[in-house]
Design a protein around this motif. Structure first.
Motif, PDB file in Angstrom:
ATOM      1  N   GLU A 288     -40.792 -54.264  19.766  1.00 23.79           N
ATOM      2  CA  GLU A 288     -41.428 -55.339  18.999  1.00 23.79           C
ATOM      3  C   GLU A 288     -42.695 -54.855  18.303  1.00 23.79           C
ATOM      4  O   GLU A 288     -43.219 -55.506  17.404  1.00 23.79           O
ATOM      5  N   GLU A 289     -43.199 -53.695  18.722  1.00 19.41           N
ATOM      6  CA  GLU A 289     -44.384 -53.171  18.066  1.00 19.41           C
ATOM      7  C   GLU A 289     -44.022 -52.336  16.847  1.00 19.41           C
ATOM      8  O   GLU A 289     -44.888 -51.950  16.064  1.00 19.41           O
ATOM      9  N   ASN A 290     -42.762 -52.058  16.720  1.00 21.42           N
ATOM     10  CA  ASN A 290     -42.330 -51.253  15.589  1.00 21.42           C
ATOM     11  C   ASN A 290     -42.408 -52.109  14.335  1.00 21.42           C
ATOM     12  O   ASN A 290     -41.876 -53.204  14.289  1.00 21.42           O
ATOM     13  N   ASP A 291     -43.141 -51.621  13.338  1.00 23.97           N
ATOM     14  CA  ASP A 291     -43.366 -52.485  12.194  1.00 23.97           C
ATOM     15  C   ASP A 291     -42.343 -52.259  11.080  1.00 23.97           C
ATOM     16  O   ASP A 291     -42.607 -52.503   9.916  1.00 23.97           O
ATOM     17  N   GLY A 292     -41.192 -51.767  11.434  1.00 30.98           N
ATOM     18  CA  GLY A 292     -40.131 -51.695  10.437  1.00 30.98           C
ATOM     19  C   GLY A 292     -39.942 -50.319   9.846  1.00 30.98           C
ATOM     20  O   GLY A 292     -38.828 -49.907   9.536  1.00 30.98           O
ATOM     21  N   ASP A 293     -41.021 -49.559   9.724  1.00 33.15           N
ATOM     22  CA  ASP A 293     -40.891 -48.207   9.167  1.00 33.15           C
ATOM     23  C   ASP A 293     -40.341 -47.265  10.220  1.00 33.15           C
ATOM     24  O   ASP A 293     -40.507 -47.493  11.400  1.00 33.15           O
ATOM     25  N   ALA A 294     -39.764 -46.194   9.763  1.00 33.05           N
ATOM     26  CA  ALA A 294     -39.547 -45.094  10.687  1.00 33.05           C
ATOM     27  C   ALA A 294     -40.951 -44.565  10.959  1.00 33.05           C
ATOM     28  O   ALA A 294     -41.701 -44.291  10.041  1.00 33.05           O
ATOM     29  N   MET A 295     -41.332 -44.512  12.230  1.00 29.03           N
ATOM     30  CA  MET A 295     -42.711 -44.144  12.503  1.00 29.03           C
ATOM     31  C   MET A 295     -42.869 -42.628  12.517  1.00 29.03           C
ATOM     32  O   MET A 295     -42.087 -41.930  13.169  1.00 29.03           O
ATOM     33  N   VAL A 296     -43.918 -42.164  11.839  1.00 27.01           N
ATOM     34  CA  VAL A 296     -44.129 -40.723  11.825  1.00 27.01           C
ATOM     35  C   VAL A 296     -44.905 -40.302  13.069  1.00 27.01           C
ATOM     36  O   VAL A 296     -45.632 -41.099  13.660  1.00 27.01           O
ATOM     37  N   VAL A 297     -44.724 -39.050  13.416  1.00 31.44           N
ATOM     38  CA  VAL A 297     -45.321 -38.523  14.646  1.00 31.44           C
ATOM     39  C   VAL A 297     -46.275 -37.390  14.283  1.00 31.44           C
ATOM     40  O   VAL A 297     -45.903 -36.465  13.543  1.00 31.44           O
ATOM     41  N   ALA A 298     -47.500 -37.481  14.789  1.00 30.36           N
ATOM     42  CA  ALA A 298     -48.463 -36.402  14.546  1.00 30.36           C
ATOM     43  C   ALA A 298     -48.207 -35.268  15.518  1.00 30.36           C
ATOM     44  O   ALA A 298     -48.054 -35.487  16.708  1.00 30.36           O
ATOM     45  N   ARG A 299     -48.165 -34.063  14.961  1.00 34.30           N
ATOM     46  CA  ARG A 299     -48.007 -32.887  15.815  1.00 34.30           C
ATOM     47  C   ARG A 299     -49.386 -32.325  16.181  1.00 34.30           C
ATOM     48  O   ARG A 299     -49.541 -31.635  17.162  1.00 34.30           O
ATOM     49  N   GLY A 300     -50.375 -32.624  15.348  1.00 34.70           N
ATOM     50  CA  GLY A 300     -51.722 -32.122  15.599  1.00 34.70           C
ATOM     51  C   GLY A 300     -52.558 -32.295  14.359  1.00 34.70           C
ATOM     52  O   GLY A 300     -52.275 -33.177  13.542  1.00 34.70           O
ATOM     53  N   VAL A 301     -53.570 -31.449  14.221  1.00 37.30           N
ATOM     54  CA  VAL A 301     -54.401 -31.518  13.022  1.00 37.30           C
ATOM     55  C   VAL A 301     -54.659 -30.124  12.487  1.00 37.30           C
ATOM     56  O   VAL A 301     -54.569 -29.132  13.210  1.00 37.30           O
ATOM     57  N   GLU A 302     -55.010 -30.103  11.209  1.00 37.57           N
ATOM     58  CA  GLU A 302     -55.460 -28.849  10.599  1.00 37.57           C
ATOM     59  C   GLU A 302     -56.953 -28.998  10.341  1.00 37.57           C
ATOM     60  O   GLU A 302     -57.396 -30.008   9.796  1.00 37.57           O
ATOM     61  N   TYR A 303     -57.716 -28.000  10.780  1.00 41.16           N
ATOM     62  CA  TYR A 303     -59.155 -28.076  10.510  1.00 41.16           C
ATOM     63  C   TYR A 303     -59.657 -26.753   9.953  1.00 41.16           C
ATOM     64  O   TYR A 303     -58.986 -25.724  10.047  1.00 41.16           O
ATOM     65  N   VAL A 304     -60.840 -26.826   9.348  1.00 39.34           N
ATOM     66  CA  VAL A 304     -61.437 -25.645   8.725  1.00 39.34           C
ATOM     67  C   VAL A 304     -62.695 -25.285   9.508  1.00 39.34           C
ATOM     68  O   VAL A 304     -63.550 -26.145   9.765  1.00 39.34           O
ATOM     69  N   THR A 305     -62.814 -24.043   9.888  1.00 33.50           N
ATOM     70  CA  THR A 305     -63.992 -23.595  10.649  1.00 33.50           C
ATOM     71  C   THR A 305     -65.171 -23.388   9.682  1.00 33.50           C
ATOM     72  O   THR A 305     -64.964 -23.315   8.461  1.00 33.50           O
TER      73      THR A 305
END
Ligand SMILES: Cc1cc2nc3c(=O)[nH]c(=O)nc-3n(C[C@H](O)[C@H](O)[C@H](O)COP(=O)(O)OP(=O)(O)OC[C@H]3O[C@@H](n4cnc5c(N)ncnc54)[C@H](O)[C@@H]3O)c2cc1C
Length: 628
Positions: A288-305
């Motif tokens: 019921e929390e699914n808002d209709g879209d195929a939900m995307v999944v985060a694998r992580g983040v990209e950051y710059v040092t």
């Protein structure tokens, strides 16, 4: 985890809210947490620790804003205090640090410096340290907007959980400090109370008597859900150590050596998505929390040092964005989440069509009045006078004008909603915006929440006010700037005083402040108006146009910006749901000032600490549900 390059949770931003999350999630030794923050350790920076140093660090390396003579050419931006110590590379990167609003039509087309903290501790290391929560009805409005569980009653225990209040000393009590023990926490990480440097003497009583003469009551403790009246406000200070208690001191340094908690210096560019649907897919949301879209999944983040290296780090469970109301929307847009028109204009792929990202920005213009003191020895150097009055629309307009202002405002809501919708290409509909503005109208004119704050400051030889309308109807935006690496710069457009009732309220508050300084017993020690001066703004009944000119020509940001990833239903332009998950994603949350849907009276950090405390409980309860 630093060896494996993967963590359960990744928090983008070691700021006010982000460090609460990092602290609470890493309490469980088997949960690994990585925090990524562009700024550094500023524990020994006196501009941070000294409670008297407010505004001193503006334009230095711990501020995302640097001094600008003009916005072009960008290299005219020089970090005042830092320039001699900057490397060639830092000079080259300097334009990336430049934060200012775009020219504000209703503020004489001026671009204004917009400050935010850049350090471990975020904006809590440079802010004014005022600790004032909100009017209870304003928090209840979050639930009324469609966020079950977000009411004053439910948030209140988290205000207490975050706080360790130091009761005022006898001298501080004499100088106006007062409190109701029922409203304060004793054992939380954040120290609040009255500063060691609190002004001693009788000025508070003089101010209180003057507000009394103007019909404004004394408020014994503005932190119990009713802000209205005149009070001495507490601050986020460690009184006995005589230092600022920022988010890092309160929530991070004591736990920095936890082996399951890492903090690295870097700037998060974007969330990295899982193309094959694994990663954190184990954490399923209820259907019921699914808002209709195929939900995307985060694998992580990209950051710059800081040296420019790009690194991808993996999140086994969640990514939590806590980069603040100005930069969280930029990370979302760079990750493909937002208004498709804006994202595609940057040549980025659209991941989730979420047009509320970066919209709904609510900020307040800060207006000044300064007077000479006829008794210059009233206030010695180095004394803090934390005094302010909060007023409702009824206080400002009186019974005769109130009904008229209320009905004119109500009649204007459809036109304002259409205007705000047009500015976002009608991606968030005018009907949706009108619903939000109606709720705000109800708060102001039916629930009588406070609409103006008038600070009454005193410094050697001077008195004055900084004042602002608390709940503007104007709505601005924050988005990625036009292209390339500069994309990391925000285009900040608060749309100050976009709609006329905001100016009406600002002028009415200004008139009350003028009356205050000219009413007995305060007037006995107040001399000439030195800003903006008697000619520009006569003390006795200035014309509306003179007030408007003063405000347009001199108002500055109040730096209480919020709402750019608002917790609201998606069809109202919301970006996160009541559990702070970004719509259309399975495991990305936002926890910072961006999610607050409507402006609040009071100042933001008190509510942010409480909100982040509650958010950490929500995240932990999900974790338990997944384990089961
Ligand atoms: C001058 C000033 C005075 C203020 N006075 C008061 C006051 O007296 N009382 C009060 O309650 N409030 C005050 N405020 C407002 C309040 O301090 C802020 O609203 C609040 O601290 C914001 O908290 P946050 O967690 O949303 O963001 P922040 O505390 O700003 O944290 C965001 C963090 O994210 C980091 N970050 C940014 N981009 C990235 C990225 N791409 N990747 C990783 N990290 C990133 C930032 O460097 C920062 O450390 C003031 C603000 C200012 C600027």
């Amino acid at each position: 985890s630093s060896k494996t390059g993967q963590y359960d949770y990744i928090v983008a931003g070691a700021g006010t809210a982000g460090l609460v999350i990092a602290h609470r999630l890493s309490t469980n030794p088997s949960t690994t947490v990585l925090v990524i923050e562009p700024g550094a350790d500023e524990r020994s920076n006196p501009n941070v620790t000294d409670p008297l140093a407010f505004t001193v660090p503006f334009g230095t390396h711990i501020d995302w804003q640097c001094t600008i003579a003009s916005l072009s050419p960008p290299l005219s931006c020089i970090l005042r205090a830092e320039a001699p110590r900057m490397t060639q590379r830092e000079v080259a990167l300097t334009p990336l640090l430049l934060d200012a609003t775009i020219p504000q039509t209703h503020l004489a087309s001026r671009s204004l410096e917009y400050h935010q903290g850049k350090a471990i501790g975020g904006t809590s290391i440079i802010n004014g340290m005022t600790y004032v929560r909100a009017d209870a009805a304003e928090i209840d409005a979050w639930a009324a907007l469609g966020n079950p569980g977000w009411t004053w009653r439910e948030l209140f225990p988290y205000y207490l959980r975050s706080e360790a209040f130091t009761p005022p000393s006898a001298a501080q009590t004499t100088a106006g400090a007062s409190w109701d023990p029922a409203y304060h926490g004793e054992a939380g990480p954040l120290r609040t109370g009255y500063p060691y440097e609190m002004l001693n003497g009788t000025l508070f009583e003089r101010m209180r008597a003057t507000w009394d003469a103007l019909g404004q009551p004394w408020n014994r403790d503005p932190n119990g859900g009713g802000v209205r009246g005149f009070a001495a406000w507490p601050m986020t200070v460690d009184r006995d150590a005589d230092v600022r208690d920022d988010a890092a001191r309160a929530y991070y340094w004591d736990v920095a050596d936890r082996t399951n908690l890492d903090l690295v210096q870097g700037t998060v560019e974007r969330v990295v998505w899982d193309s094959d649907g694994c990663g954190a897919a184990t954490r399923k949301r209820k259907p019921e929390e699914n808002d209709g879209d195929a939900m995307v999944v985060a694998r992580g983040v990209e950051y710059v040092t800081p040296s420019g290296e790009k690194i991808t780090v993996r999140a086994k469970k969640e990514v939590i964005l806590s980069a603040g109301a100005i930069r969280t929307p930029l990370i979302l847009e760079q990750s493909g989440i937002g208004n498709p028109d804006i994202i595609s204009a940057h040549g980025l792929p659209i991941v989730v069509d979420l047009p509320g990202v970066g919209e709904n920005f609510q900020e307040q213009p800060n207006i000044a009045l300064v007077y000479n003191s006829t008794k210059p020895d009233t206030v010695p150097a180095g004394a803090i006078s934390p005094y302010a009055a909060f007023l409702s629309a009824g206080d400002l307009f009186g019974p005769e004008q109130l009904a008229d202002v209320a009905s004119r405002t109500l009649a204007s809501l459809p036109a304002w909603s259409a205007q705000i919708a047009a500015a976002n290409g009608n991606r968030v509909s005018a009907q949706a915006l009108e619903r939000i503005l109606r709720l705000q109208h109800n708060l102001i004119f039916a629930k009588n929440v406070t609409v103006a704050e008038i600070i009454c400051f005193a410094r050697p030889g001077e008195f004055g006010s900084a004042l602002w309308p608390l709940l503007p109807f104007s709505r601005g935006s924050v988005h990625l700037s036009s292209k390339g690496a500069e994309g990391r710069n925000p285009v900040i457009d608060p749309q100050y005083l976009q709609v006329d009732v905001d100016m009406t309220i600002a002028v009415a508050a200004g008139r009350v402040a003028q009356r205050f300084w000219r009413t007995a017993p305060m007037n006995k020690i107040v001399g000439a108006n030195i800003f903006p001066g008697e000619e520009a703004l006569p003390d006795s009944n200035p014309a509306e146009a003179q007030w408007e000119a003063h405000i347009a020509g001199s108002a500055t940001p109040n730096h209480h910006g919020l709402g750019t990833a608002a917790m609201m239903p998606r069809d109202l332009g919301g970006v996160v749901d009541p559990e702070l998950c970004v719509y259309g994603t399975r495991n990305v949350r936002v926890v910072d000032a961006s999610i607050i849907p409507l402006q609040i009276s009071g100042h933001l950090t008190a509510t942010l600490y409480a909100l982040a405390e509650r958010a950490s409980d929500i995240i932990i309860s999900w974790e338990r549900a997944t384990e089961v």
